[in-house]
Write an enzyme that holds these catalytic residues in place. Sequence first.
Site, short mmCIF file in Angstrom:
data_model
loop_
_atom_site.label_atom_id
_atom_site.label_comp_id
_atom_site.label_asym_id
_atom_site.label_seq_id
_atom_site.Cartn_x
_atom_site.Cartn_y
_atom_site.Cartn_z
N TRP A 66 26.31 34.87 49.39
CA TRP A 66 27.34 34.77 48.50
C TRP A 66 27.54 36.21 47.74
CZ3 TRP A 66 30.53 31.83 45.17
CH2 TRP A 66 30.80 32.47 44.01
N ASN A 117 29.67 38.04 44.18
CA ASN A 117 30.58 38.29 43.24
C ASN A 117 30.51 39.64 42.73
OD1 ASN A 117 28.32 36.78 42.06
ND2 ASN A 117 29.27 37.15 40.26
N ASP A 118 30.58 39.84 41.41
CA ASP A 118 30.95 41.17 40.78
C ASP A 118 30.45 42.31 41.56
OD1 ASP A 118 31.41 38.83 38.92
OD2 ASP A 118 30.48 39.80 37.43
N GLN A 170 26.72 41.46 42.89
CA GLN A 170 26.04 40.24 42.51
C GLN A 170 25.89 39.56 43.79
OE1 GLN A 170 25.06 39.01 38.83
NE2 GLN A 170 24.44 40.91 39.56
N TRP A 194 27.11 30.28 44.05
CA TRP A 194 26.31 31.34 43.15
C TRP A 194 24.94 30.67 42.84
CZ3 TRP A 194 23.81 30.72 38.50
CH2 TRP A 194 23.81 31.75 37.64
N SER A 196 24.90 41.40 36.09
CA SER A 196 25.63 42.70 36.46
C SER A 196 25.14 43.90 35.54
CB SER A 196 27.06 42.59 36.12
OG SER A 196 27.87 41.61 36.96
N ARG A 222 25.51 41.08 27.98
CA ARG A 222 25.46 41.47 29.52
C ARG A 222 26.39 42.35 29.75
NH1 ARG A 222 26.71 35.79 29.70
NH2 ARG A 222 28.98 35.26 30.29
N GLU A 271 33.55 39.62 29.72
CA GLU A 271 32.48 40.22 30.40
C GLU A 271 33.02 41.56 31.18
OE1 GLU A 271 30.74 36.08 32.65
OE2 GLU A 271 32.53 36.73 33.46
N TRP A 274 36.70 32.28 39.25
CA TRP A 274 35.82 31.22 38.82
C TRP A 274 36.32 29.95 38.91
CZ3 TRP A 274 30.95 32.20 39.89
CH2 TRP A 274 30.50 33.37 39.64
#
Length: 485
Positions: free
Chosen positions: A21, A23-24, A40, A48, A81, A151, A203, A294
């Site tokens: 997987w 992501n960011d 990520q 995730w 992240s 975060r 975010e 998402w």
Amino acid sequence: MNVIRQDKYRPSYHFSPKSGWLNDPNGLVYFEGRYHLFYQHHPFGTTWGPMHWGHAVSTDLVTWEEQPIALEPDEHGMIFSGSAVVDEQDTSGFFGGRPGLVAIFTHHNSPPGTGQVRECQSLAYSTDSGKSWIKYADNPVLEDEHCLDFRDPKVFWHKPTEQWVMVLACGQTIRIYHSPNLKEWTFASEFGHGIGSHDAVWECPDLFPLHIDGKRAQVKWVMLVSIGDAPTIREGSRTQYFTGEFDGTTFVPDADSEKVRWLDHGRDNYAGVCWSDIPVRDGRRLFIGWMSNWRYANLTPTERWRGAMSIPRELTLETREDKVALIQRPVRELEGLRTPVLSLKEPSLAEIRAAFSALRLDCYELAAEVATVGDFGFKLRVSDQQETLVGYASETQEVYVDRTRSGCSDFHKDFAGRHAVSLEAVENRLHIHIYVDRSSIEVFFNHGQVVITDLIFPDAASNGLEIFTADEQITLYSLELYELK
């Protein structure tokens, strides 16, 4: 045959992980001739899960070489992240007076039996140009027990005040912190109350200066803020931006920032941030985003891997329609992938259709300048049952991408649809620049004034290309088509 089936949506020129997987994007930094892309990553599953920092490097922003995992979960939690910087002056003391790389990231932990989430900021550093990483012994370096969503630190050196600056997402605001050495942080200010979209948690912030219209004397700061998914949001997760002034301590938005301004008007460009230390080298501000949403990210129909990055883009500030706007353009390095297919000047509709009818392409770039005298557009990745439309609706003066019949879409009820935004043509002309890959489409209208990024999942046999108009009348000034490999 099984490998082909599993990888049928694997992009040709967008970065995706070999397995697992993604992501960011994280830790984007340029150092010693290489672009670093951290991200990520869940290496043991295609949804995730326990977050690591995956790692890839490139010398040209186009060809990426996947590296061993950079950061793994530890006693402080998962690795969420963050960012990376070149500590040129060794302010951290990690490098014995030489420059080195420091990663600043969020530790995310849910201590057993507490029912609570704890997020804090930590450091790691590399003494071998990013090949391996050492976590700082005194992690974490920044905590706030009162903020649960705390975060995604983006850190940069602010030369006028000779200090490190961190922008950090905290619930639905952005906090700004100072540090002399990356280890000790002091609160400076907070931005976001009563401005922008607050439909979901904030975010992945970024903050950077850009020259307006390329004039060195005119500078604005740009704040990027991604907002997560919420049931009340039709579009799912997406990214907004603000322009304003920054003095090293406080970001003051421009007066017209009261209106929400979206970075992308498609559904699949999220959590994007910029590479650090690039402007010093060649004057460009380079950006990349995660191509998903998402709302359905865990469900997209790939196997062995899930998630890809957008093409890298250069960001500029330009005056459009008497307003300063954030403009996105594909990086020039992508031109190295081109194989010319068509180059037409003022062609007739019949000439275009004849040329298109002989083509079968899945990964390509199309650029056209068209008179906006009526409805028109292009049909991409076409078969009898499938097509993705990129078009202009003259009555509403909207540009759009319609992926209603783009291919596999039944994995989520909100995936199929038409994504449109108003755009006034300049002197009745519209420039359309399209990048098509095996599972995505990115469209830059009017040289990057409006961008629409959308995932698509067509069959391999859906590889036709067509043009359409409402009344069989169209004035096309130019059309360039390249296969991309």
